[in-house]
Design a protein around this motif. Structure first.
Motif, mmCIF file in Angstrom:
data_model
loop_
_atom_site.group_PDB
_atom_site.id
_atom_site.type_symbol
_atom_site.label_atom_id
_atom_site.label_comp_id
_atom_site.label_asym_id
_atom_site.label_seq_id
_atom_site.Cartn_x
_atom_site.Cartn_y
_atom_site.Cartn_z
ATOM 1 N N GLU A 174 0.833 -1.216 0.000
ATOM 2 C CA GLU A 174 0.000 0.000 0.000
ATOM 3 C C GLU A 174 0.863 1.259 0.000
ATOM 4 N N VAL A 175 1.939 1.243 0.782
ATOM 5 C CA VAL A 175 2.845 2.396 0.801
ATOM 6 C C VAL A 175 3.457 2.620 -0.577
ATOM 7 N N THR A 176 3.842 1.533 -1.218
ATOM 8 C CA THR A 176 4.418 1.645 -2.566
ATOM 9 C C THR A 176 3.413 2.265 -3.536
ATOM 10 N N GLN A 177 2.174 1.796 -3.507
ATOM 11 C CA GLN A 177 1.149 2.320 -4.424
ATOM 12 C C GLN A 177 0.794 3.773 -4.104
ATOM 13 N N ILE A 178 0.747 4.112 -2.815
ATOM 14 C CA ILE A 178 0.477 5.501 -2.433
ATOM 15 C C ILE A 178 1.593 6.402 -2.949
ATOM 16 N N ALA A 179 2.828 5.980 -2.763
ATOM 17 C CA ALA A 179 3.972 6.775 -3.217
ATOM 18 C C ALA A 179 3.937 6.968 -4.729
ATOM 19 N N LEU A 180 3.744 5.874 -5.461
ATOM 20 C CA LEU A 180 3.707 5.977 -6.921
ATOM 21 C C LEU A 180 2.512 6.808 -7.379
ATOM 22 N N GLY A 181 1.409 6.722 -6.638
ATOM 23 C CA GLY A 181 0.239 7.531 -6.966
ATOM 24 C C GLY A 181 0.495 9.021 -6.773
ATOM 25 N N TRP A 205 9.200 -2.036 18.714
ATOM 26 C CA TRP A 205 9.169 -3.499 18.648
ATOM 27 C C TRP A 205 8.538 -4.008 17.353
ATOM 28 N N ASP A 206 8.184 -3.104 16.463
ATOM 29 C CA ASP A 206 7.580 -3.485 15.182
ATOM 30 C C ASP A 206 8.696 -3.900 14.219
ATOM 31 N N PRO A 207 8.725 -5.170 13.804
ATOM 32 C CA PRO A 207 9.823 -5.629 12.941
ATOM 33 C C PRO A 207 9.668 -5.216 11.478
ATOM 34 N N ASP A 208 8.459 -4.818 11.081
ATOM 35 C CA ASP A 208 8.197 -4.501 9.673
ATOM 36 C C ASP A 208 8.302 -2.998 9.444
ATOM 37 N N VAL A 209 9.469 -2.560 9.015
ATOM 38 C CA VAL A 209 9.711 -1.140 8.774
ATOM 39 C C VAL A 209 9.378 -0.824 7.324
ATOM 40 N N LEU A 210 8.466 0.118 7.118
ATOM 41 C CA LEU A 210 8.023 0.476 5.772
ATOM 42 C C LEU A 210 9.113 1.242 5.026
ATOM 43 N N ARG A 211 9.160 1.018 3.714
ATOM 44 C CA ARG A 211 10.159 1.694 2.885
ATOM 45 C C ARG A 211 9.499 2.300 1.651
ATOM 46 N N LEU A 212 10.029 3.422 1.218
ATOM 47 C CA LEU A 212 9.548 4.076 0.005
ATOM 48 C C LEU A 212 10.159 3.401 -1.221
ATOM 49 N N PRO A 213 9.490 3.477 -2.381
ATOM 50 C CA PRO A 213 10.064 2.904 -3.601
ATOM 51 C C PRO A 213 11.429 3.525 -3.903
ATOM 52 N N GLU A 214 12.285 2.735 -4.454
ATOM 53 C CA GLU A 214 13.632 3.211 -4.777
ATOM 54 C C GLU A 214 13.569 4.420 -5.708
ATOM 55 N N GLY A 215 14.276 5.474 -5.329
ATOM 56 C CA GLY A 215 14.351 6.667 -6.161
ATOM 57 C C GLY A 215 13.185 7.621 -6.033
ATOM 58 N N ARG A 226 13.048 11.563 -7.242
ATOM 59 C CA ARG A 226 12.190 11.938 -8.378
ATOM 60 C C ARG A 226 11.177 13.018 -8.015
ATOM 61 N N THR A 227 10.801 13.081 -6.732
ATOM 62 C CA THR A 227 9.781 14.060 -6.313
ATOM 63 C C THR A 227 10.389 15.216 -5.518
ATOM 64 N N LYS A 228 11.685 15.306 -5.508
ATOM 65 C CA LYS A 228 12.369 16.347 -4.730
ATOM 66 C C LYS A 228 11.894 17.734 -5.154
ATOM 67 N N GLY A 229 11.566 18.554 -4.149
ATOM 68 C CA GLY A 229 11.078 19.895 -4.423
ATOM 69 C C GLY A 229 9.570 19.961 -4.555
ATOM 70 N N ARG A 230 8.941 18.838 -4.950
ATOM 71 C CA ARG A 230 7.479 18.798 -5.111
ATOM 72 C C ARG A 230 6.791 18.198 -3.891
ATOM 73 N N GLY A 231 7.547 17.421 -3.123
ATOM 74 C CA GLY A 231 6.915 16.760 -1.989
ATOM 75 C C GLY A 231 7.856 16.548 -0.822
#
Length: 468
Positions: free
Chosen positions: A293-300, A319-329, A333-338
């Motif tokens: 979901e994070v990946t799709q939100i980011a790409l959206g 204690w949460d082992p699942d750390v969310l990550r943004l899509p590579e790059g 790619r969105t620098k300055g816009r977000g």
């Protein structure tokens, strides 16, 4: 004879989630402003993390710290849902239930007029009754949500209206008017633990039923002018007084400037963006999207070409082992816009900024109220608990638009995210959402109406004391 000339002493005992603690504190503040005394009971670490009170209220609101009992599988120093992964919350409920004895001792040693409790302590009403104290179930869930869930007999499993999850996807028999308020199947799949026993020993639905059954009155966050038909449903199914307290708009706490440095860089960035051009993205303290979901939100967000400010909570506590990550790059790619902020952010300040033109939200009601308060149209992406039901209400009233999802598993696509953001913020087709959010503002932010609700509540509490 009622003791209307005397000041009340009300004990408030909220559930250990900041989405509950904050609305309880907001109500406590409104009551304290009328000169009544509040004992706000929670665990030490939660009380330390609450916003500071203004000096004029500090003498009326006393914080009572009850240490959280140790429970197997609950990490040390974990005292709120925000501290632990979702599957560990059941052990937090077990520890919370173990507060029954210390809370009882506090009530016995204090002169208490009313106990206000939340939706988890199924035992609190019985404790109050044994001690001769009047009790109120204070629901921070909305009237449509509670009305849809039904009477105590159904919630406690005594009336087999809902034997399967599909029973939560249709309008129940106690609602006589047309409505779309119901869970979608994928939402109930995500909420299935609420209807089954968990390691706390008691299902959430049973807890909800017991707190309603054992209280003297129901106090609920809501406004009769906004949802009159749902208040009638509650009166019918509960067969006891149901008193609204308004939408409890968030007025910034004194001492909020502790984080002024953090806010300053955010403000500097927002100040440089055109009016109404930024979509604010945040999903509250409870909801944690999946990695997909994070990946799709980011790409959206990337596809939408819209400026964005995203508060992304990458894990639920240490204690949460699942750390969310943004899509590579993505960030390059969105620098300055977000902006992607992975730490604390002052939501109310961000929403009040003129650069923000829309809010991609989980549909938690506190966030909804803050959006309406600042006239920001809503793009809805519900995850758990009551959020799906809230989203139906907002859809019905044209206050928000839900991101299209797969009906089987609730999955989303980047295209759906991008199209939904542009619809609500930019396109003519979404003008209805931008206009409606302004139209309903008076129902949420009218201070005269809010005062009236609190006065009527206090009048009722004073007139209906056990030991008059």
């Amino acid at each position: 004879m009622a003791r209307t000339e005397e000041k009340l002493h009300i004990v408030m005992f909220p559930w250990l989630a900041f989405g509950h603690l904050i609305p309880n504190l907001e109500l406590a503040k409104l009551i304290a402003q009328k000169g009544h005394n509040i004992s706000f009971v929670s665990t030490p670490r939660n009380i330390e993390r609450l916003p500071k009170l203004s000096p004029n209220l500090a003498s009326f609101i006393k914080f009572v710290k009850l240490p959280l009992p140790k429970v197997d599988k609950l990490p040390e120093n974990a005292e709120a849902t925000t501290d632990v992964p979702y599957d560990v919350v059941q052990y937090l409920k077990k520890a919370y239930d173990d507060l029954e004895e210390p809370l009882t001792r506090f009530l016995e040693s204090s002169k208490v007029d009313w106990l206000f409790y939340d939706l988890i302590p199924f035992w609190a009403g019985t404790v109050a009754s044994k001690l001769g104290i009047k009790s109120a179930f204070y629901s921070i869930c909305t009237p449509p949500c509670m009305g849809f869930l039904g009477p105590p007999s159904v919630l406690m499993g005594e009336d087999p209206v809902r034997t399967k999850l599909k029973g939560f996807t249709v309008t129940p028999p106690w609602i006589s008017f047309p409505t779309t308020v119901a869970y979608r199947y994928f939402e109930m799949m995500r909420n299935s633990d609420a209807v089954s026993d968990n390691d706390s020993g008691i299902s959430d639905m049973y807890r909800f039923g017991a707190v309603i059954k054992n209280c003297d009155i129901v106090v609920i966050r809501g406004c009769t002018e906004f949802e009159p038909e749902w208040f009638q449903v509650l009166e019918n199914i509960y067969q006891k007084p149901v008193l609204p307290v308004g939408q409890l708009i968030n007025r910034e706490f004194e001492g909020d400037e502790d984080n002024i440095t953090t806010w300053q860089w955010m403000k500097d960035w927002l100040d440089k963006q055109p009016c109404g051009s930024v979509v604010y993205v945040a999903f509250g303290s409870e909801a944690k999207p999946s990695q997909d979901e994070v990946t799709q939100i980011a790409l959206g967000l990337e596809e939408s070409k819209t400026r964005f400010f995203w508060v992304l909570r990458v894990q639920r506590g240490p204690w949460d082992p699942d750390v969310l990550r943004l899509p590579e790059g993505f960030e390059e790619r969105t620098k300055g816009r977000g902006i992607v902020c992975t730490s604390w952010a002052p939501q109310l300040k961000i929403l009040s900024h003129v650069a923000v033109g829309g809010f991609l939200t989980h549909s938690g009601w506190t966030s909804v109220v803050e959006a309406v308060q600042n006239e920001k149209p809503l793009i809805l992406l519900a995850f758990l608990a009551d959020q799906g039901l809230n989203a139906r209400v907002l859809e019905e009233k044209k206050m928000g638009y839900s991101v299209p999802r797969d009906e089987r598993d609730g999955s989303i696509t980047s295209d759906a995210i991008a199209n939904s953001i542009r619809l609500v913020m930019v396109e003519d087709e979404g003008r209805v959402y931008r206009e409606k959010i302004k139209e309903v503002k008076d129902l949420f932010v009218n201070t005269v109406r809010q005062e009236k609700y609190i006065d009527e509540l206090l009048h009722y509490l004073s007139r209906n004391l056990s030991n008059c």
